[in-house]
Design a protein around this motif. Structure first.
Motif, PDB file in Angstrom:
ATOM      1  N   ASP A  62       0.820  -1.204   0.000  1.00  0.00           N
ATOM      2  CA  ASP A  62       0.000   0.000   0.000  1.00  0.00           C
ATOM      3  C   ASP A  62       0.860   1.263   0.000  1.00  0.00           C
ATOM      4  OD1 ASP A  62      -2.526  -1.226  -0.088  1.00  0.00           O
ATOM      5  OD2 ASP A  62      -2.499  -1.592   2.059  1.00  0.00           O
ATOM      6  N   THR A  63       2.026   1.194   0.610  1.00  0.00           N
ATOM      7  CA  THR A  63       2.942   2.339   0.597  1.00  0.00           C
ATOM      8  C   THR A  63       3.383   2.645  -0.827  1.00  0.00           C
ATOM      9  OG1 THR A  63       3.731   1.649   2.781  1.00  0.00           O
ATOM     10  CG2 THR A  63       5.050   3.280   1.591  1.00  0.00           C
ATOM     11  N   ARG A  64       3.727   1.604  -1.561  1.00  0.00           N
ATOM     12  CA  ARG A  64       4.154   1.803  -2.954  1.00  0.00           C
ATOM     13  C   ARG A  64       2.998   2.302  -3.817  1.00  0.00           C
ATOM     14  NH1 ARG A  64       7.039  -2.779  -1.277  1.00  0.00           N
ATOM     15  NH2 ARG A  64       9.303  -2.489  -1.398  1.00  0.00           N
ATOM     16  N   LEU A  65       1.807   1.790  -3.561  1.00  0.00           N
ATOM     17  CA  LEU A  65       0.650   2.237  -4.335  1.00  0.00           C
ATOM     18  C   LEU A  65       0.310   3.698  -4.022  1.00  0.00           C
ATOM     19  CD1 LEU A  65      -1.617  -0.928  -4.202  1.00  0.00           C
ATOM     20  CD2 LEU A  65      -0.549   0.077  -6.228  1.00  0.00           C
ATOM     21  N   ALA A  66       0.526   4.115  -2.781  1.00  0.00           N
ATOM     22  CA  ALA A  66       0.306   5.521  -2.429  1.00  0.00           C
ATOM     23  C   ALA A  66       1.250   6.412  -3.224  1.00  0.00           C
ATOM     24  CB  ALA A  66       0.502   5.723  -0.932  1.00  0.00           C
ATOM     25  N   ILE A  67       2.524   6.048  -3.250  1.00  0.00           N
ATOM     26  CA  ILE A  67       3.508   6.818  -4.015  1.00  0.00           C
ATOM     27  C   ILE A  67       3.147   6.839  -5.493  1.00  0.00           C
ATOM     28  CG2 ILE A  67       5.921   6.873  -4.777  1.00  0.00           C
ATOM     29  CD1 ILE A  67       6.668   5.690  -2.045  1.00  0.00           C
ATOM     30  N   GLN A  68       2.789   5.691  -6.021  1.00  0.00           N
ATOM     31  CA  GLN A  68       2.446   5.583  -7.441  1.00  0.00           C
ATOM     32  C   GLN A  68       1.284   6.495  -7.805  1.00  0.00           C
ATOM     33  OE1 GLN A  68       1.810   1.521  -8.947  1.00  0.00           O
ATOM     34  NE2 GLN A  68       0.031   2.279 -10.085  1.00  0.00           N
ATOM     35  N   ASN A  69       0.252   6.513  -6.984  1.00  0.00           N
ATOM     36  CA  ASN A  69      -0.937   7.290  -7.322  1.00  0.00           C
ATOM     37  C   ASN A  69      -0.761   8.776  -7.040  1.00  0.00           C
ATOM     38  OD1 ASN A  69      -3.388   5.546  -8.254  1.00  0.00           O
ATOM     39  ND2 ASN A  69      -2.337   4.312  -6.707  1.00  0.00           N
ATOM     40  N   PHE A  70       0.029   9.129  -6.043  1.00  0.00           N
ATOM     41  CA  PHE A  70       0.333  10.547  -5.842  1.00  0.00           C
ATOM     42  C   PHE A  70       1.225  11.065  -6.973  1.00  0.00           C
ATOM     43  CE2 PHE A  70      -0.541  10.060  -1.103  1.00  0.00           C
ATOM     44  CZ  PHE A  70      -1.700  10.811  -1.155  1.00  0.00           C
ATOM     45  N   ASN A  71       2.160  10.238  -7.420  1.00  0.00           N
ATOM     46  CA  ASN A  71       2.985  10.640  -8.570  1.00  0.00           C
ATOM     47  C   ASN A  71       2.134  10.812  -9.822  1.00  0.00           C
ATOM     48  OD1 ASN A  71       5.641  10.959  -7.634  1.00  0.00           O
ATOM     49  ND2 ASN A  71       5.990   8.757  -7.614  1.00  0.00           N
ATOM     50  N   GLU A  72       1.141   9.960  -9.978  1.00  0.00           N
ATOM     51  CA  GLU A  72       0.242  10.092 -11.123  1.00  0.00           C
ATOM     52  C   GLU A  72      -0.526  11.408 -11.043  1.00  0.00           C
ATOM     53  OE1 GLU A  72      -3.282   7.546 -13.423  1.00  0.00           O
ATOM     54  OE2 GLU A  72      -2.038   6.604 -11.871  1.00  0.00           O
ATOM     55  N   LEU A  73      -0.920  11.789  -9.842  1.00  0.00           N
ATOM     56  CA  LEU A  73      -1.584  13.083  -9.650  1.00  0.00           C
ATOM     57  C   LEU A  73      -0.671  14.223 -10.087  1.00  0.00           C
ATOM     58  CD1 LEU A  73      -3.758  15.009  -8.422  1.00  0.00           C
ATOM     59  CD2 LEU A  73      -2.596  14.698  -6.226  1.00  0.00           C
ATOM     60  N   LEU A  74       0.597  14.178  -9.677  1.00  0.00           N
ATOM     61  CA  LEU A  74       1.541  15.244 -10.015  1.00  0.00           C
ATOM     62  C   LEU A  74       1.824  15.293 -11.517  1.00  0.00           C
ATOM     63  CD1 LEU A  74       4.118  14.793  -7.101  1.00  0.00           C
ATOM     64  CD2 LEU A  74       2.220  16.413  -7.233  1.00  0.00           C
ATOM     65  N   GLU A  75       1.873  14.135 -12.152  1.00  0.00           N
ATOM     66  CA  GLU A  75       2.191  14.081 -13.575  1.00  0.00           C
ATOM     67  C   GLU A  75       1.008  14.481 -14.452  1.00  0.00           C
ATOM     68  OE1 GLU A  75       3.464  10.079 -14.073  1.00  0.00           O
ATOM     69  OE2 GLU A  75       5.296  10.344 -12.877  1.00  0.00           O
ATOM     70  N   ARG A  76      -0.186  13.999 -14.086  1.00  0.00           N
ATOM     71  CA  ARG A  76      -1.356  14.241 -14.938  1.00  0.00           C
ATOM     72  C   ARG A  76      -2.002  15.595 -14.675  1.00  0.00           C
ATOM     73  NH1 ARG A  76      -5.269   9.063 -15.150  1.00  0.00           N
ATOM     74  NH2 ARG A  76      -6.211  10.421 -16.724  1.00  0.00           N
ATOM     75  N   TYR A  77      -1.866  16.089 -13.430  1.00  0.00           N
ATOM     76  CA  TYR A  77      -2.539  17.338 -13.070  1.00  0.00           C
ATOM     77  C   TYR A  77      -1.564  18.277 -12.354  1.00  0.00           C
ATOM     78  CZ  TYR A  77      -6.332  14.053 -13.911  1.00  0.00           C
ATOM     79  OH  TYR A  77      -7.158  13.095 -14.471  1.00  0.00           O
ATOM     80  N   PRO A  78      -0.521  18.699 -13.048  1.00  0.00           N
ATOM     81  CA  PRO A  78       0.468  19.590 -12.418  1.00  0.00           C
ATOM     82  C   PRO A  78      -0.164  20.917 -12.008  1.00  0.00           C
ATOM     83  CG  PRO A  78       0.767  19.513 -14.802  1.00  0.00           C
ATOM     84  CD  PRO A  78      -0.229  18.443 -14.476  1.00  0.00           C
TER      85      PRO A  78
END
Length: 289
Positions: free
Chosen positions: A148-164
């Protein structure tokens, strides 16, 4: 709670509602005997509430802290008016309500569905943020599996990349740092386990991962000290000296550096950097450098 018939819904909403009702009724009729049962269509239609009424009832329940009731209203909007504008809004609110209830799997499912359906919608960054939060809140103790820690990082990074530039950017970055610190802590925990059992290659791999991949976390000081300790135990003196030297360069006042220095002195040595070592190459990336 007042009920309305299809005659009370006008315009585009009436067309959408009629289409949905006809599809639902057709399914019901197909499952019933044409000779033994009759379908009271008007009675069925009269149970439908307007989309805006259901949505506002959901908001009222949410504001009053009645989360389960709010969730039911938002789900009803999507179920009774799946093609309406209010259904789109209700999807996001359903994800948020599930998150507040601690139903994280449901929150992720609802939020991901929204992002997939409406990736450019103004609420899409918020839906993606909810996904990250749901995983972040399930991060386990450092001794357990960190999926779940890795999935949190993955999805927060997706937020930063898709919606800067979204309003959730700063918090997402802070939570990424916290989650990465957790992963570094996991590596340290396993590395210590190997070190205690004198399984030195396994220990080095873990401590090296912290220095190379998590150099901006609070665990990097100990990782360098443990590398000095492990290499010294293996008789790899140059690497031990280099680890201590890089530690001292970045954290000269650290107790970990003092301990490493004292360890080397027991063998008549002192910290000395070998610039050809991998430790020296990554030293510039360490936050204390």
């Amino acid at each position: 709670m007042s009920m309305v018939s299809i005659r009370n819904v006008t315009g585009k909403g009436q067309i959408v509602l009629r289409a949905a009702l006809l599809a639902a009724c057709a399914a019901v009729i197909a499952s019933c005997s044409s000779t033994d049962e009759s379908i009271d269509l008007q009675s069925y239609v009269d149970t439908i509430e307007p989309a805006d009424a259901l949505y506002n009832q959901g908001l009222a329940n949410l504001n009053s802290g009645r989360l389960k009731e709010a969730a039911k209203k938002f789900e009803a909007v999507d179920r009774q008016h799946p093609y309406s504008e209010f259904a789109r809004k209700a999807n996001v609110m359903a994800a948020f309500t599930s998150y507040k209830l601690g139903n994280y799997d449901q929150a992720v499912q609802a939020a991901r569905r929204f992002v997939n359906l409406y990736p450019t919608d103004e609420d899409a960054p918020y839906a993606q943020y909810i996904i990250g939060l749901s995983y972040f809140n399930q991060m386990p103790e450092v001794t357990r599996d960190q999926r779940d820690t890795r999935l949190a990082i993955q999805n927060f990074n997706e937020l930063l990349e898709r919606y800067p530039g979204s309003i959730y950017e700063d918090d997402a970055q802070a939570k990424i740092r916290a989650a990465r610190d957790q992963l570094a802590g996991k590596e340290m925990q396993v590395g210590r386990y190997y070190l205690e059992r004198r399984e030195y290659p396994g220990a080095i791999n873990r401590f090296r991962a912290v220095v190379e991949e998590y150099s901006n976390t609070r665990h990097v000081e100990e990782a360098l000290a443990r590398l000095a300790e492990t290499y010294y135990a293996m008789g790899l003196v140059s690497e031990a000296q280099t680890a201590a030297a890089v530690l001292g360069h970045n954290f000269p006042d650290s107790q970990w550096y003092a301990d490493s220095y004292a360890l080397l002195q027991t063998g008549g040595l002192e910290p000395r950097e070998n610039t050809g070592s991998w430790i020296s190459r990554v030293g510039s990336k360490i936050i204390g450098g």
